[in-house]
Design an enzyme around this catalytic site. Structure first.
Site: not given
Length: 232
Positions: A71-73, A97, A99, A131-132, A135, A142
């Protein structure tokens, strides 16, 4: 099921808890400087690390014949290379991208909306993701998936976070404290706007989806996505 966690930050810890609640055992918790000792004993690896480590982590799983869910982008320029390595090693690989089960439904809504809007030239599409602050990549994976799906089903040519050219999708990427992830797709015209939005309330949804994907991938060979997991 014995799970190796490749990446043990905030997301890794939530995945650990969800996996244990579902009856699984965590046999490796790998931080960036740790070795891969014990990986060979796993039934599956779940990889949520950082862009600079992802390719090596995934390749190590192929070498040891361990199915891997990633799940790493921020590393997707190497995606075709990873697909080839997976197939060459008769391995199993599933990348997402995002889950979250809800986000994957959102992906499908985005595709259908793009198809419906493709002939309505009076509407311009744009996107926003929040996002936080921890990131590392921007825009999010996504958001890139959403943009690519629009491009595949419309006359748009590309996406950008800079000044858009004609037929570019403009993505606004924001970083704010304590935001798990919010994605908005907006079609705007002079007379009205159409908007679809997904708001994550916590990391729980991402973790659950990753564990469900790992359960599904065990025993399979090939390259897959969450569409395969969800049958959509």
């Amino acid at each position: 099921m014995k799970i190796a966690l490749l990446g043990y930050g905030k997301m890794g810890k939530v995945i650990e808890r969800v996996a244990q609640e579902r009856g699984h055992e965590i046999i490796l918790r790998k931080k960036s400087a740790d070795s891969f000792d014990g990986l060979e004993n796993a039934d599956v690896a779940i990889e949520f690390s950082v862009p600079s480590a992802a390719v090596n982590n995934i390749n190590e799983c192929f070498t040891k014949n361990i199915p891997v869910v990633s799940g790493t982008t921020g590393w997707l320029e190497h995606y075709d290379e990873i697909k080839k390595l997976c197939n060459a090693n008769n391995g199993a690989f599933l990348y997402g991208s995002n889950f979250s089960l809800g986000v994957n439904i959102f992906f499908e809504l985005n595709v259908q909306l793009a198809k419906m809007m493709s002939k309505l030239e009076q509407y311009n599409v744009s996107m926003e993701e929040i996002h936080h602050t921890q990131k590392l990549d921007a825009p999010s994976g996504t958001a890139i998936t959403l943009a690519k799906d629009i491009i595949a089903n419309s006359n748009y040519n590309d996406w950008t976070i800079d000044t858009p050219k004609e037929n570019d999708i403009f993505i606004t990427a924001k970083r704010e404290e304590n935001v798990p992830g919010t994605h908005t797709v907006t079609y705007d015209s002079e007379v009205d706007s159409i908007e679809i939005k997904h708001t994550a309330h916590s990391r729980e949804g991402f973790a659950l989806g990753a564990v469900v994907a790992a359960e599904w991938l065990t025993g399979k060979k090939g390259v897959f996505s969450m569409k395969d997991v969800l049958g959509i």
